[in-house]
Design a protein around this motif. Structure first.
Motif, PDB file in Angstrom:
ATOM      1  N   GLU A  53       0.481  -1.213  -0.138  1.00 26.51           N
ATOM      2  CA  GLU A  53       0.037   0.178  -0.233  1.00 26.51           C
ATOM      3  C   GLU A  53       1.070   1.609   0.166  1.00 26.51           C
ATOM      4  O   GLU A  53       0.537   2.138   0.601  1.00 26.51           O
ATOM      5  CB  GLU A  53      -0.706   0.012   1.384  1.00 26.51           C
ATOM      6  CG  GLU A  53      -2.064  -1.406   1.599  1.00 26.51           C
ATOM      7  CD  GLU A  53      -2.898  -1.565   0.121  1.00 26.51           C
ATOM      8  OE1 GLU A  53      -3.248  -0.392  -0.481  1.00 26.51           O
ATOM      9  OE2 GLU A  53      -3.729  -2.444   0.004  1.00 26.51           O
ATOM     10  N   MET A  54       2.057   1.108  -0.587  1.00 26.18           N
ATOM     11  CA  MET A  54       3.072   2.139  -0.246  1.00 26.18           C
ATOM     12  C   MET A  54       2.564   3.644  -1.318  1.00 26.18           C
ATOM     13  O   MET A  54       1.812   3.050  -2.435  1.00 26.18           O
ATOM     14  CB  MET A  54       4.973   1.939  -0.613  1.00 26.18           C
ATOM     15  CG  MET A  54       4.643   1.064  -2.435  1.00 26.18           C
ATOM     16  SD  MET A  54       5.763   1.127  -2.785  1.00 26.18           S
ATOM     17  CE  MET A  54       5.133   1.151  -4.425  1.00 26.18           C
ATOM     18  N   GLU A  55       2.832   4.960  -0.757  1.00 29.60           N
ATOM     19  CA  GLU A  55       2.578   5.816  -1.233  1.00 29.60           C
ATOM     20  C   GLU A  55       3.885   5.954  -2.512  1.00 29.60           C
ATOM     21  O   GLU A  55       5.162   5.979  -2.228  1.00 29.60           O
ATOM     22  CB  GLU A  55       2.954   7.003  -0.988  1.00 29.60           C
ATOM     23  CG  GLU A  55       1.751   7.589  -0.126  1.00 29.60           C
ATOM     24  CD  GLU A  55       0.076   7.266  -0.984  1.00 29.60           C
ATOM     25  OE1 GLU A  55      -0.135   7.841  -2.034  1.00 29.60           O
ATOM     26  OE2 GLU A  55      -1.024   6.769   0.321  1.00 29.60           O
ATOM     27  N   THR A  56       3.123   5.484  -4.022  1.00 25.01           N
ATOM     28  CA  THR A  56       3.916   5.008  -5.090  1.00 25.01           C
ATOM     29  C   THR A  56       4.780   6.724  -5.502  1.00 25.01           C
ATOM     30  O   THR A  56       6.361   6.852  -5.482  1.00 25.01           O
ATOM     31  CB  THR A  56       3.675   4.948  -6.326  1.00 25.01           C
ATOM     32  OG1 THR A  56       1.930   5.289  -7.002  1.00 25.01           O
ATOM     33  CG2 THR A  56       2.726   3.326  -6.275  1.00 25.01           C
ATOM     34  N   VAL A 213       4.436 -12.037   2.798  1.00 26.42           N
ATOM     35  CA  VAL A 213       4.522 -10.410   1.835  1.00 26.42           C
ATOM     36  C   VAL A 213       4.688 -10.100   0.633  1.00 26.42           C
ATOM     37  O   VAL A 213       4.578  -9.398   0.122  1.00 26.42           O
ATOM     38  CB  VAL A 213       5.617  -9.589   2.391  1.00 26.42           C
ATOM     39  CG1 VAL A 213       6.365  -8.337   2.060  1.00 26.42           C
ATOM     40  CG2 VAL A 213       5.248  -9.647   4.549  1.00 26.42           C
ATOM     41  N   MET A 214       5.672 -11.095   0.435  1.00 28.30           N
ATOM     42  CA  MET A 214       6.470 -10.931  -1.376  1.00 28.30           C
ATOM     43  C   MET A 214       4.744 -11.076  -1.741  1.00 28.30           C
ATOM     44  O   MET A 214       5.369 -11.132  -2.958  1.00 28.30           O
ATOM     45  CB  MET A 214       6.932 -12.660  -1.432  1.00 28.30           C
ATOM     46  CG  MET A 214       8.402 -12.199  -0.880  1.00 28.30           C
ATOM     47  SD  MET A 214       9.592 -10.463  -1.635  1.00 28.30           S
ATOM     48  CE  MET A 214       9.700 -10.990  -3.431  1.00 28.30           C
ATOM     49  N   ASP A 215       3.932 -12.692  -1.131  1.00 29.17           N
ATOM     50  CA  ASP A 215       2.461 -12.483  -2.315  1.00 29.17           C
ATOM     51  C   ASP A 215       1.861 -11.038  -2.549  1.00 29.17           C
ATOM     52  O   ASP A 215       1.314 -11.088  -4.015  1.00 29.17           O
ATOM     53  CB  ASP A 215       2.101 -13.674  -1.866  1.00 29.17           C
ATOM     54  CG  ASP A 215       2.596 -15.178  -1.545  1.00 29.17           C
ATOM     55  OD1 ASP A 215       3.413 -15.405  -2.505  1.00 29.17           O
ATOM     56  OD2 ASP A 215       2.318 -15.819  -0.753  1.00 29.17           O
ATOM     57  N   ASP A 216       1.768 -10.476  -0.952  1.00 31.30           N
ATOM     58  CA  ASP A 216       0.801  -9.614  -1.542  1.00 31.30           C
ATOM     59  C   ASP A 216       1.752  -8.190  -2.576  1.00 31.30           C
ATOM     60  O   ASP A 216       1.274  -7.684  -3.113  1.00 31.30           O
ATOM     61  CB  ASP A 216       1.381  -8.671  -0.345  1.00 31.30           C
ATOM     62  CG  ASP A 216      -0.143  -9.634   0.903  1.00 31.30           C
ATOM     63  OD1 ASP A 216      -0.247 -10.466  -0.076  1.00 31.30           O
ATOM     64  OD2 ASP A 216      -0.248  -9.120   1.943  1.00 31.30           O
TER      65      ASP A 216
END
Length: 293
Positions: A53-56, A213-216
């Protein structure tokens, strides 16, 4: 600009790199346009953050340094102020970039005709007339493919992305790929095996995350997700840089030239490819590790 080749185009000025202080852990994403640049940038950003969900804001946080439209002093100051691991984008071939012994260079290529047809769509989606001469709306006489095949790899032609530019990108990256910090990727391989691409990039950047986490992160970087959230993932998304952010992610498919280019045009393309590449190099540049459709 001591031992680097000079590239000056309508949009490109690689002298701007002289104002960037390269750090050992910097990550460069180096590609011709429309070859998976934003996709690889997103993969890098997701791996660096570990947050789907990081801000790109890729155009600000991971800037296109060569792009002469942005004030270089501002770009350099913003990069220097970053305390986290940095990544930058370039459409300059590798012989025009500062080559650091430890920074990572991720070079992404794509079938030249796929890239060309994607650029055709992109040129119509930019609300500026930078490429109208090469990509006219009425192309009944084949101007676009003719300029693609005849254009040079330097000067104004560079930013209109003729075949010569793609070939030069490939050759300069290939010739440096024996270095442990210069790696070639292919759009087709990324499409076939996105989890494998994530694993490869993570290994190069010495980054590890849990399987969950990698899957997400992988799910966030799928074509469908990026297109569905185009304002978030497109370069300068939501800021009106393009007529349609969603159209930046047109379809992600291949072979759009089939039924569009004539036999004579395809023969001219084949001749140009065979004149500049070995059969092995051509197979990789068009189809990646599979070497065939």
């Amino acid at each position: 600009m001591t031992d680097r080749k000079l590239y000056l185009g309508a949009l490109t000025d690689n002298r701007r790199w002289d104002k960037v202080n390269i750090r050992p852990d910097d990550v460069f994403v180096v590609t011709p346009p429309k070859c998976g640049t934003t996709w690889m940038q997103t993969i890098v950003a997701l791996l660096l953050s570990g947050d789907p969900e990081m801000e790109t804001e890729l155009s600000v946080k991971m800037p296109w340094v060569d792009f002469r439209i942005r004030e270089m002093e501002e770009v350099a100051e913003r990069l220097e102020a970053q305390t986290q691991r940095r990544s930058m984008k370039s459409h300059t071939p590798m012989d025009g970039l500062p080559l650091h012994d430890q920074a990572q260079y991720l070079c992404v290529l794509r079938h030249p005709l796929d890239a060309h047809f994607s650029f055709r769509k992109h040129a119509r989606n930019i609300p500026m007339n930078w490429f109208d001469h090469w990509y006219p709306e009425d192309d009944s006489d084949g101007t676009t493919i003719r300029r693609f095949l005849d254009g040079g790899a330097e000067g104004w032609d560079l930013d209109a992305m003729p075949l010569a530019t793609i070939l030069h990108h490939y050759k300069t990256a290939r010739d440096l790929a024996k270095r442990p910090n210069v790696t070639l990727f292919h759009y087709a391989d990324m499409s076939r095996d996105l989890p494998g691409t994530f694993a490869r990039v993570a290994s190069l950047l010495d980054i590890s995350h849990s399987d969950a986490v990698m899957d997400d992160l992988i799910a966030a970087a799928t074509f469908d997700n990026m297109k569905a959230q185009a304002e978030r993932y497109a370069p300068s998304g939501g800021k009106g840089f393009m007529k349609s952010d969603s159209d930046f992610f047109h379809s992600g498919t291949s072979n759009k030239w089939v039924g569009v280019l004539s036999d004579a045009q395809l023969a001219a393309y084949d001749a140009a490819m065979d004149a500049h590449l070995s059969a092995e190099d051509r197979a990789w540049l068009e189809y990646g590790s599979a070497g065939q459709p």
